[in-house]
Enzyme design. Structure first.
Site, PDB file in Angstrom:
ATOM      1  N   ALA A 150       4.577 -11.831  50.015  1.00  0.00           N
ATOM      2  CA  ALA A 150       3.583 -10.894  49.497  1.00  0.00           C
ATOM      3  C   ALA A 150       4.212  -9.540  49.185  1.00  0.00           C
ATOM      4  O   ALA A 150       3.901  -8.907  48.189  1.00  0.00           O
ATOM      5  CB  ALA A 150       2.455 -10.731  50.507  1.00  0.00           C
TER       6      ALA A 150
ATOM      7  N   GLU B 142       9.275 -10.272  43.628  1.00  0.00           N
ATOM      8  CA  GLU B 142      10.366 -11.161  43.215  1.00  0.00           C
ATOM      9  C   GLU B 142      10.673 -11.062  41.726  1.00  0.00           C
ATOM     10  O   GLU B 142      11.807 -11.179  41.302  1.00  0.00           O
ATOM     11  CB  GLU B 142      10.050 -12.623  43.561  1.00  0.00           C
ATOM     12  CG  GLU B 142      10.002 -12.934  45.040  1.00  0.00           C
ATOM     13  CD  GLU B 142       8.627 -12.691  45.627  1.00  0.00           C
ATOM     14  OE1 GLU B 142       7.757 -12.160  44.908  1.00  0.00           O
ATOM     15  OE2 GLU B 142       8.418 -13.023  46.805  1.00  0.00           O
TER      16      GLU B 142
ATOM     17  N   ASP C 181      26.823  17.625  15.233  1.00  0.00           N
ATOM     18  CA  ASP C 181      27.711  18.100  14.179  1.00  0.00           C
ATOM     19  C   ASP C 181      26.877  18.337  12.931  1.00  0.00           C
ATOM     20  O   ASP C 181      25.829  17.724  12.772  1.00  0.00           O
ATOM     21  CB  ASP C 181      28.729  17.009  13.819  1.00  0.00           C
ATOM     22  CG  ASP C 181      29.814  16.901  14.856  1.00  0.00           C
ATOM     23  OD1 ASP C 181      30.107  17.910  15.497  1.00  0.00           O
ATOM     24  OD2 ASP C 181      30.358  15.789  15.015  1.00  0.00           O
TER      25      ASP C 181
ATOM     26  N   ASN D  43       3.143 -14.233  42.284  1.00  0.00           N
ATOM     27  CA  ASN D  43       4.239 -13.276  42.047  1.00  0.00           C
ATOM     28  C   ASN D  43       5.226 -13.744  40.989  1.00  0.00           C
ATOM     29  O   ASN D  43       5.705 -12.967  40.179  1.00  0.00           O
ATOM     30  CB  ASN D  43       5.032 -13.049  43.335  1.00  0.00           C
ATOM     31  CG  ASN D  43       4.289 -12.165  44.293  1.00  0.00           C
ATOM     32  OD1 ASN D  43       3.190 -11.703  43.973  1.00  0.00           O
ATOM     33  ND2 ASN D  43       4.852 -11.928  45.452  1.00  0.00           N
TER      34      ASN D  43
ATOM     35  N   ASP E 287       1.981 -13.496  37.441  1.00  0.00           N
ATOM     36  CA  ASP E 287       2.163 -12.048  37.256  1.00  0.00           C
ATOM     37  C   ASP E 287       3.291 -11.716  36.291  1.00  0.00           C
ATOM     38  O   ASP E 287       3.306 -10.659  35.684  1.00  0.00           O
ATOM     39  CB  ASP E 287       2.505 -11.384  38.599  1.00  0.00           C
ATOM     40  CG  ASP E 287       1.267 -10.798  39.246  1.00  0.00           C
ATOM     41  OD1 ASP E 287       0.158 -11.075  38.725  1.00  0.00           O
ATOM     42  OD2 ASP E 287       1.406 -10.089  40.254  1.00  0.00           O
TER      43      ASP E 287
HETATM   44  P1  ATP Z   1      31.388  19.462  11.347  1.00  0.00           P
HETATM   45  O1  ATP Z   1      32.036  20.064  12.544  1.00  0.00           O
HETATM   46  O2  ATP Z   1      29.974  19.823  11.209  1.00  0.00           O
HETATM   47  O3  ATP Z   1      31.655  18.006  11.144  1.00  0.00           O
HETATM   48  P2  ATP Z   1      33.415  20.351   9.504  1.00  0.00           P
HETATM   49  O4  ATP Z   1      33.748  19.188   8.662  1.00  0.00           O
HETATM   50  O5  ATP Z   1      33.324  21.666   8.831  1.00  0.00           O
HETATM   51  O6  ATP Z   1      32.002  20.227  10.126  1.00  0.00           O
HETATM   52  P3  ATP Z   1      35.978  20.067  10.712  1.00  0.00           P
HETATM   53  O7  ATP Z   1      36.205  18.725  10.211  1.00  0.00           O
HETATM   54  O8  ATP Z   1      36.425  20.454  12.066  1.00  0.00           O
HETATM   55  O9  ATP Z   1      34.459  20.422  10.708  1.00  0.00           O
HETATM   56  O10 ATP Z   1      36.604  21.055   9.675  1.00  0.00           O
HETATM   57  C1  ATP Z   1      36.739  22.413   9.946  1.00  0.00           C
HETATM   58  C2  ATP Z   1      37.030  23.185   8.693  1.00  0.00           C
HETATM   59  O11 ATP Z   1      38.273  22.770   8.159  1.00  0.00           O
HETATM   60  C3  ATP Z   1      36.027  22.935   7.579  1.00  0.00           C
HETATM   61  O12 ATP Z   1      34.946  23.804   7.671  1.00  0.00           O
HETATM   62  C4  ATP Z   1      36.844  23.200   6.350  1.00  0.00           C
HETATM   63  O13 ATP Z   1      36.871  24.585   6.071  1.00  0.00           O
HETATM   64  C5  ATP Z   1      38.236  22.763   6.738  1.00  0.00           C
HETATM   65  N1  ATP Z   1      38.488  21.398   6.271  1.00  0.00           N
HETATM   66  C6  ATP Z   1      37.751  20.294   6.486  1.00  0.00           C
HETATM   67  N2  ATP Z   1      38.286  19.219   5.924  1.00  0.00           N
HETATM   68  C7  ATP Z   1      39.416  19.631   5.338  1.00  0.00           C
HETATM   69  C8  ATP Z   1      40.446  18.993   4.602  1.00  0.00           C
HETATM   70  N3  ATP Z   1      40.422  17.694   4.359  1.00  0.00           N
HETATM   71  N4  ATP Z   1      41.451  19.748   4.143  1.00  0.00           N
HETATM   72  C9  ATP Z   1      41.482  21.058   4.393  1.00  0.00           C
HETATM   73  N5  ATP Z   1      40.571  21.715   5.067  1.00  0.00           N
HETATM   74  C10 ATP Z   1      39.539  21.033   5.550  1.00  0.00           C
END
Ligand code: ATP
Length: 881
Positions: free
Chosen positions: A296, A300, A342, A710, A714
């Site tokens: 009871a 279970e 992000d 049980n 149930d």
């Molecule tokens: P989140 O953090 O929201 O994903 P994010 O892409 O801006 O955004 P990161 O990937 O850390 O974040 O990039 C940081 C920064 O680096 C970007 O804001 C951009 O200015 C620069 N960045 C991103 N991708 C490249 C790339 N492929 N080449 C050069 N610079 C870049």
């Protein structure tokens, strides 16, 4: 063959492969030959072992002993031993159901692991393709980049500053710089694993740069396979709720023991008073009462119901793109108070288009940007690759500069790959006249800091403060329009620089211009943010992007009202931990952050006692994902490193999916609580009824009856309750407090109260049955009474399960029907009526055929639970107001 002592060409020859990769056909053939690229799994538990496991439970052992004793006494007394058989049948059914549900739950988890299975980028038929890592074969050319888990053992054939962390194999946590040169022995017999710089091994991770490698060994032939003979099956942890329920069972067992002692004492006294004496029959009776009580008191079916509801919930979540990797996350999701997300790809669509340029030479800027990218044009001239870079390559194409032609004219001869700490990347190219030129692109604030010149009228000029200011204000203006802005720059070299460390390359740059791209917000996120607010959850944006871009997008989404709620990583560095603790509530946008800031934000909120979810995709996001209560990985853009430590992975990278997973988490927890309350109230009623009946000196129900209720009748309504839809206010309430116990929110009282009501109805039914049978009101054993009590108790449970659809709301205001519950009702009703009305079964259960009168009275008493609970809930609602 020792591939690290051989040059790349020979290794390729040996593997019968080339830079173009294998053909699909050849790969299939090799897959047949070498088998899947995975480590052997630990031995699975066989069905029979599982079945035995189900039986090895103290409760079940007591039942088996009870069945044996009951069987022996029946034989001794020359009675049919139906009771023993029924107990055994119920025990076996229960164990079989246990095995089935356990395998089902396991299958559900396995299916999820399939979805989350690792993929690798390879070259097949000369083209880049993404395949499941399990399908890799020796000879495949794999592309590796920061964040990837190395999927097999392979010989490096290209390394752009690629660094690999091999702690799992060598115990050394400092990443190793990878090269493609042949190693030499220097007189030694062999090169130890940790020094084989031109190899990479399964189980290690790329932490920086990128490269390519040719697979030399897969599956159990890898070094990892040699160490780990068999990968032990990852056992899923129990969730906090399951742990608490196990503890509850223990407490209940102790309670049962205490009650048994009391009952034993009372029976002993009664035996003395009535002078029946203490003999074998007395011992047997008391033992059977103890068994009744144990049956009871212990729910279970509860553990099974909880596991089933959890695993079904997990399956449902994955259908909605939220793949749960740790079962505990389901419960924690329902308590989530903060969601840190992000920006790029999660709040926005990650579909970028360049819409604005600034700088004196648009074409040169576009060329620099396209060359300094790893994206390429496909056959239809659409760019493929990382979205930011794809946008830049598309932009150059629109200006008449296709990437393929640019690459022919300016082949790449060196590079410093992108990383989110530096926020920039550089590539070095040889021009057709043999000159060496470097292009750099990245976050404008970072790149501009390293510029000493600017491009004007086709030449480099010194960068004065006024021009610098102008560029900064252009950047702000573009960012304020929610554009993601990248800055392009160049640098001339006399010869290819030997030192290609970023610190050496990214100095004395010449500014070329800015490219602004839109990345539209995901339309569904606006509603999801609103939903969060109503549900008492705070959304927070964390981004590497510029503050003004972040603010503009956060405002569009309703995450903040104005820029005062935003802060940059640099500003955050200025704030002490104490001050941050008091100010943390002021900020909902963090811009230009580095991965370590994310950890600080998570810790800050956790210190406030909040339950935090945190998303992450990059290599360096693993620590923040780990430290969050719910670490959320990205299914599409996420790296293996982050997915592996995440509690949940979003198949669509979408913020709105997190919110719907929270809702699902709340629903599942609600439903489990409903099922728990339902089952425990039923146990409570059984214990009280048996206890009072024993004190008064009659047997109200036998152990088999309780067992039947049980475990059989149930269980169906409890499962059906687990499938209830979410109540309409589910996302309008505050998050549940994670420290709340099982009985929080007055559930302990509810269980006691409902148990007491059911006890009264059951005892009432017994006495009425007894009276109808004998015509006198007295307190003795009665077969009719027992039958009616059983009918009332079984049916009251079925009706009560409808009450439990909402703990406080009236069931007549529910806006849909739970078809499972109706099904459960029908099934339980048929089974209950069956055991009473089918003569052979009734005899086995010691039931007396009752007439219509009695049947209807017992039913009437059972239905009474509905009005009683409606009135109670109405009072509870009034009191709460
Ligand atoms: P989140 O953090 O929201 O994903 P994010 O892409 O801006 O955004 P990161 O990937 O850390 O974040 O990039 C940081 C920064 O680096 C970007 O804001 C951009 O200015 C620069 N960045 C991103 N991708 C490249 C790339 N492929 N080449 C050069 N610079 C870049």
């Amino acid at each position: 063959m020792k591939e690290y002592l051989t040059n790349v060409e020979e290794v390729l020859q040996e593997q019968k492969s080339n830079e173009e990769g294998l053909s699909t056909q050849e790969a299939e053939k090799r897959l047949q030959q070498y088998g899947a690229n995975k480590l052997k799994e630990g031995k699975k538990v066989s069905v029979f072992q599982r079945f035995l496991g189900e039986l090895a439970n103290p409760m079940i052992i007591i039942l088996i002993v009870a069945a044996v004793i009951s069987g022996i006494t029946s034989v001794l007394e020359g009675e049919p031993f139906a009771e023993a058989i029924i107990i055994m049948i119920v025990v076996i059914i229960n164990a079989v159901l246990g095995v089935v549900q356990e395998s089902k739950a396991e299958k559900a988890i396995e299916a999820l692991q399939e979805i989350a299975a690792a993929t690798s980028n390879v070259i097949r038929d000369g083209k880049q393709a993404s395949i499941r890592s399990e399908e890799l074969v020796p000879g495949d050319i794999v592309m590796l980049e920061a964040g990837d888990a190395v999927p097999a053992d392979a010989r490096i054939i290209e390394s752009a500053s690629m660094k690999i962390e091999e702690a799992a194999l060598t115990g050394e946590s400092v990443p190793v710089n990878k090269i493609c040169k042949v190693l030499n022995l220097d007189g030694a017999k062999d090169v130890p694993l940790g020094d084989r710089k031109n190899m990479c091994y399964m189980g290690s991770t790329v932490v920086y740069g990128r490269g390519r490698a040719v697979v030399t060994a897969t599956g159990m032939d890898t070094e990892m396979g040699k160490i780990a003979d068999a990968l032990s099956n990852a056992k899923d942890d129990e969730t906090p709720l399951q742990i608490k329920l196990n503890q509850l069972s223990k407490v209940l067992s102790i309670l049962v023991l205490i009650i048994c002692v009391v009952i034993f004492a009372v029976s002993l006294i009664r035996a003395q008073v009535t002078g029946t004496g203490i003999n074998g029959e007395f011992a047997l009776d008391t033992f059977m009462i103890a068994v009744s009580l144990a049956v009871a008191a212990i729910p279970e079916g509860l553990a099974a119901v909880v596991t089933i509801v959890l695993s079904m919930g997990v399956t449902k979540m994955s259908a909605k793109n939220a793949v749960i990797r740790k079962l505990t996350a389901v419960e924690t999701l329902g308590c989530t108070q903060i969601i840190c997300s992000d920006k790029t790809g999660t709040l926005t669509q990650n579909k970028m288009t360049v819409v604005h340029h600034s700088g004196s030479d648009e074409k040169r800027l576009a060329m620099a940007m396209a060359l300094c990218s790893d994206a390429n044009l496909d056959d239809e001239n659409n760019a493929v690759g990382e979205p930011t870079e794809a946008a830049l390559v598309n932009d150059a194409y629109k200006l008449g500069l296709p990437k393929s032609e640019l690459m022919e004219e300016y082949p790449r001869v060196g590079e410093a790959p992108f990383d989110s700490m530096r926020k920039m990347m550089s590539t070095i190219h040889r021009t057709s006249d043999g000159e060496i030129i470097q292009f750099t692109k990245g976050a404008p604030d970072e790149v501009l800091k390293r510029c000493t010149k600017f491009w004007s009228d086709g030449q480099e000029k010194p960068l004065d403060d006024k021009t610098r200011e102008e560029i900064i204000s252009q950047n702000r203006e573009m960012a304020g329009q929610a554009l993601r802005v990248l800055c392009g720059a160049q640098r001339s070299w006399d010869s290819i620089p030997d030192n290609q460390e970023p610190g050496n390359l990214e100095e004395e740059l010449c500014y070329l211009g800015l490219s602004g791209m839109i990345d539209p917000v995901r339309p569904e996120v606006q509603d999801a943010v609103k939903e969060c607010r109503e549900a008492g959850i705070r959304p927070i944006m964390i981004t590497g992007d510029h503050k003004d871009t972040a603010v503009a997008i956060a405002e569009q989404l309703g995450i903040i009202e104005d820029a005062s709620q935003a802060i940059t990583g640099a500003q955050l560095d200025e704030i002490s931990d104490e001050d941050f603790f008091t100010e943390i509530e002021n900020y909902s946008v963090y811009a230009r952050v580095q991965p370590e800031h994310k950890v600080r934000i998570v810790k800050g909120w956790k210190k406030k006692g909040m339950i935090v979810a945190m998303t992450g995709d990059g290599v360096n996001d693993a620590p923040s994902i780990k430290s969050a209560d719910i670490g959320v990985g990205m299914g599409i853009t996420g790296t293996d490193v982050t997915k592996n430590v995440a509690d949940m992975v979003l198949a669509d990278d979408n913020f709105a999916t997190i919110v719907s997973a929270v809702e699902e988490g709340r629903r599942i927890y609600d439903n489990i609580r409903k099922a728990i309350q339902f089952l425990l109230a039923s146990n409570m009623a059984e214990v009280l009824a048996v206890f009072f009946a024993t004190l008064m000196g009659f047997q109200i129900l036998k152990p088999v009856h309780l067992l039947w209720i049980n475990l059989i009748t149930d269980a169906f309504p409890a499962l059906a309750l687990g499938m209830e839809r979410a109540e309409s206010d589910i996302m309008k309430r505050e998050p549940r407090n994670s420290r709340d116990g099982i009985f929080a929110g007055g559930m302990g009282f509810d269980i006691g109260f409902q148990g007491a009501i059911v006890t009264i109805l059951t005892l009432g039914s017994y006495f009425i049955g007894h009276y109808i049978e004998s015509g006198v009101w007295e307190i003795t054993d009665s077969a009719d009474g027992m039958t009616m009590a059983f009918l009332t108790l079984s049916m009251v449970e079925i009706f009560h399960s409808f009450n439990m659809r909402s703990r406080r709301g009236s069931i007549f205001t529910m806006n849909y029907h739970n078809k499972w519950l109706w099904g459960a009702m029908l099934l339980s009703f048929v089974l209950t009526t069956g055991v009473i009305e089918i003569p052979a079964l009734a005899k086995a259960f010691s039931f007396q055929p009752i007439d219509w009168n009695e049947y209807l009275i017992a039913m009437g008493l059972a239905i009474a639970i509905i009005p009683i609970m409606e009135i109670t809930k109405a009072i509870q609602r009034k009191l709460k107001k």
